[in-house]
Design a protein around this motif. Structure first.
Motif, PDB file in Angstrom:
ATOM      1  N   ALA A 162       0.823  -1.207   0.000  1.00 18.42           N
ATOM      2  CA  ALA A 162       0.000   0.000   0.000  1.00 18.42           C
ATOM      3  C   ALA A 162       0.858   1.258   0.000  1.00 18.42           C
ATOM      4  O   ALA A 162       0.586   2.214  -0.745  1.00 18.42           O
ATOM      5  CB  ALA A 162      -0.924  -0.004   1.219  1.00 18.42           C
ATOM      6  N   LEU A 163       1.901   1.277   0.835  1.00 14.52           N
ATOM      7  CA  LEU A 163       2.747   2.467   0.935  1.00 14.52           C
ATOM      8  C   LEU A 163       3.455   2.754  -0.381  1.00 14.52           C
ATOM      9  O   LEU A 163       3.507   3.917  -0.823  1.00 14.52           O
ATOM     10  CB  LEU A 163       3.772   2.275   2.056  1.00 14.52           C
ATOM     11  N   ILE A 164       3.988   1.732  -1.012  1.00 15.55           N
ATOM     12  CA  ILE A 164       4.700   1.939  -2.274  1.00 15.55           C
ATOM     13  C   ILE A 164       3.745   2.445  -3.355  1.00 15.55           C
ATOM     14  O   ILE A 164       4.101   3.324  -4.151  1.00 15.55           O
ATOM     15  CB  ILE A 164       5.405   0.643  -2.712  1.00 15.55           C
ATOM     16  N   SER A 165       2.526   1.933  -3.387  1.00 11.54           N
ATOM     17  CA  SER A 165       1.561   2.407  -4.384  1.00 11.54           C
ATOM     18  C   SER A 165       1.261   3.892  -4.198  1.00 11.54           C
ATOM     19  O   SER A 165       1.194   4.651  -5.177  1.00 11.54           O
ATOM     20  CB  SER A 165       0.276   1.583  -4.308  1.00 11.54           C
ATOM     21  N   ILE A 166       1.100   4.326  -2.949  1.00 10.45           N
ATOM     22  CA  ILE A 166       0.812   5.735  -2.669  1.00 10.45           C
ATOM     23  C   ILE A 166       2.020   6.610  -3.006  1.00 10.45           C
ATOM     24  O   ILE A 166       1.883   7.676  -3.623  1.00 10.45           O
ATOM     25  CB  ILE A 166       0.438   5.919  -1.187  1.00 10.45           C
ATOM     26  N   LEU A 167       3.209   6.173  -2.607  1.00 13.34           N
ATOM     27  CA  LEU A 167       4.418   6.963  -2.855  1.00 13.34           C
ATOM     28  C   LEU A 167       4.681   7.134  -4.342  1.00 13.34           C
ATOM     29  O   LEU A 167       4.992   8.242  -4.811  1.00 13.34           O
ATOM     30  CB  LEU A 167       5.623   6.291  -2.183  1.00 13.34           C
ATOM     31  N   VAL A 168       4.554   6.050  -5.082  1.00 16.95           N
ATOM     32  CA  VAL A 168       4.867   6.101  -6.519  1.00 16.95           C
ATOM     33  C   VAL A 168       3.854   6.953  -7.270  1.00 16.95           C
ATOM     34  O   VAL A 168       4.226   7.839  -8.054  1.00 16.95           O
ATOM     35  CB  VAL A 168       4.928   4.679  -7.105  1.00 16.95           C
ATOM     36  N   VAL A 169       2.575   6.717  -7.045  1.00 17.79           N
ATOM     37  CA  VAL A 169       1.548   7.500  -7.745  1.00 17.79           C
ATOM     38  C   VAL A 169       1.592   8.957  -7.293  1.00 17.79           C
ATOM     39  O   VAL A 169       1.471   9.877  -8.115  1.00 17.79           O
ATOM     40  CB  VAL A 169       0.147   6.900  -7.509  1.00 17.79           C
ATOM     41  N   GLY A 170       1.777   9.185  -6.001  1.00 14.04           N
ATOM     42  CA  GLY A 170       1.855  10.562  -5.494  1.00 14.04           C
ATOM     43  C   GLY A 170       3.011  11.327  -6.109  1.00 14.04           C
ATOM     44  O   GLY A 170       2.864  12.484  -6.539  1.00 14.04           O
ATOM     45  N   SER A 171       4.180  10.701  -6.171  1.00 12.88           N
ATOM     46  CA  SER A 171       5.345  11.368  -6.762  1.00 12.88           C
ATOM     47  C   SER A 171       5.144  11.578  -8.260  1.00 12.88           C
ATOM     48  O   SER A 171       5.578  12.597  -8.820  1.00 12.88           O
ATOM     49  CB  SER A 171       6.612  10.547  -6.505  1.00 12.88           C
ATOM     50  N   ALA A 172       4.487  10.622  -8.920  1.00  9.54           N
ATOM     51  CA  ALA A 172       4.230  10.755 -10.359  1.00  9.54           C
ATOM     52  C   ALA A 172       3.305  11.928 -10.639  1.00  9.54           C
ATOM     53  O   ALA A 172       3.498  12.669 -11.614  1.00  9.54           O
ATOM     54  CB  ALA A 172       3.634   9.461 -10.907  1.00  9.54           C
ATOM     55  N   VAL A 173       2.297  12.112  -9.791  1.00  8.46           N
ATOM     56  CA  VAL A 173       1.377  13.245  -9.947  1.00  8.46           C
ATOM     57  C   VAL A 173       2.120  14.563  -9.750  1.00  8.46           C
ATOM     58  O   VAL A 173       1.928  15.519 -10.517  1.00  8.46           O
ATOM     59  CB  VAL A 173       0.197  13.130  -8.963  1.00  8.46           C
ATOM     60  N   LEU A 174       2.992  14.620  -8.738  1.00  5.70           N
ATOM     61  CA  LEU A 174       3.719  15.855  -8.458  1.00  5.70           C
ATOM     62  C   LEU A 174       4.731  16.177  -9.564  1.00  5.70           C
ATOM     63  O   LEU A 174       4.746  17.282 -10.110  1.00  5.70           O
ATOM     64  CB  LEU A 174       4.432  15.744  -7.108  1.00  5.70           C
ATOM     65  N   ILE A 175       5.583  15.191  -9.884  1.00  6.64           N
ATOM     66  CA  ILE A 175       6.629  15.424 -10.887  1.00  6.64           C
ATOM     67  C   ILE A 175       6.027  15.576 -12.284  1.00  6.64           C
ATOM     68  O   ILE A 175       6.305  16.541 -12.997  1.00  6.64           O
ATOM     69  CB  ILE A 175       7.648  14.280 -10.878  1.00  6.64           C
ATOM     70  N   GLY A 176       5.205  14.600 -12.669  1.00  6.20           N
ATOM     71  CA  GLY A 176       4.584  14.665 -13.985  1.00  6.20           C
ATOM     72  C   GLY A 176       3.656  15.857 -14.123  1.00  6.20           C
ATOM     73  O   GLY A 176       3.592  16.488 -15.190  1.00  6.20           O
TER      74      GLY A 176
END
Length: 287
Positions: A87-101
């Protein structure tokens, strides 16, 4: 959305998955802080690390709901214990993708010309490689482990969001309220983050919800290939990998059940994401 059965099923699966991840994650964190690892499995039927050879390869039953592995560990307890990591990795990856992308996509779409050309060419460079292959290459370079796997996925996950945010920014920046903001003297930063970002975020929500499942699936593949957290920490992908050594006999459940759990969670997030998309399209949420 409540009256849409598939969406409701997806919502229930998502709430159960992330709800349990939060509870179990807090217990594991407390166990680390208080130097009492037993807190991490206080709510589990069994200690997920306890080896009991006499109980090895027990099939699913009332005593062991998902059966046991080759070391006699309860598979149900192992899956529950490994949930916070997924769960944590899914949130971190998608969250960072939204911010960076999102940042790259909005800047590219708003300024256009050379800025857009530079931003999109960098994005295309990353999109030229399959994400999972590039993530494996990154993790091979920086080392194995859950944190490094998350970093590797973060590195390769943002380009799709950059494209999505750019497309939405191109649509929104032609609206009259953007012209009004410019005429009122609002700064570029204010226009991008106060006016454009909230209006392009809405269509991204449904995609991001579905993408949470994609990240879980990708991380499971990484751990399946041995690039996740080293044993004995139970990871869903590695449980599938270890179980294949004993499939179909003497323990078909060892590989099948963790794989089914991964599938259910991914499908649940996809159903919820589709439901959110339909809700937005029908006017339930307006930009």
């Amino acid at each position: 959305m409540i009256h849409n059965p598939p969406t409701l099923i997806g919502f229930i699966i998502t709430v159960v998955f992330y709800g349990w991840a939060i509870i179990e994650g807090i217990l594991q964190l407390l166990g680390m802080v208080l130097h009492n690892p037993a807190l991490g499995w206080a709510l589990l039927p069994y200690n997920p690390f306890a080896v009991k050879y006499i109980a090895a390869f027990k099939p699913p039953s009332i005593t062991h709901l998902f059966g046991t592995d080759n070391l006699g560990r309860d598979l149900f307890s192992e899956i529950l214990y490994g949930t916070p990591t997924e769960a944590l990795i899914s949130i971190l990856v998608v969250g960072s993708a939204v911010l960076i992308g999102g940042l790259i996509g909005m800047i590219s779409g708003y300024f256009g010309k050379y800025v857009e050309e530079a931003g999109m060419r960098v994005t295309d460079m990353f999109l030229a490689f399959p994400a999972i292959i590039l993530a494996l290459a990154v993790e091979a370079a920086i080392g194995r482990g859950a944190i490094n796997a998350a970093i590797a996925l973060m590195v390769v996950w943002w380009p799709t969001y950059a494209r999505l945010f750019r497309a939405e920014t191109l649509r929104v920046k032609t609206q009259h309220f953007i012209d009004a903001a410019r005429l009122s003297g609002s700064s570029t930063i204010s226009i991008v983050f106060k006016h454009i970002f909230p209006n392009v975020l809405t269509p991204v929500i449904s995609y991001a919800t579905i993408d949470l499942g994609n990240v879980i699936l990708s991380y499971s593949i990484i751990s399946f290939l041995g690039f996740g957290v080293p044993p004995p920490y139970p990871e869903w992908g590695r449980l599938v990998s270890e179980g294949f050594q004993y499939f179909p006999a003497p323990a078909w459940w060892y590989a099948i059940i963790p794989g089914v759990v991964i599938t259910i969670v991914v499908i649940g997030l996809a159903l919820l994401g589709d439901g959110i998309s339909e809700y937005i399209t029908s006017g339930g949420i307006t930009a």
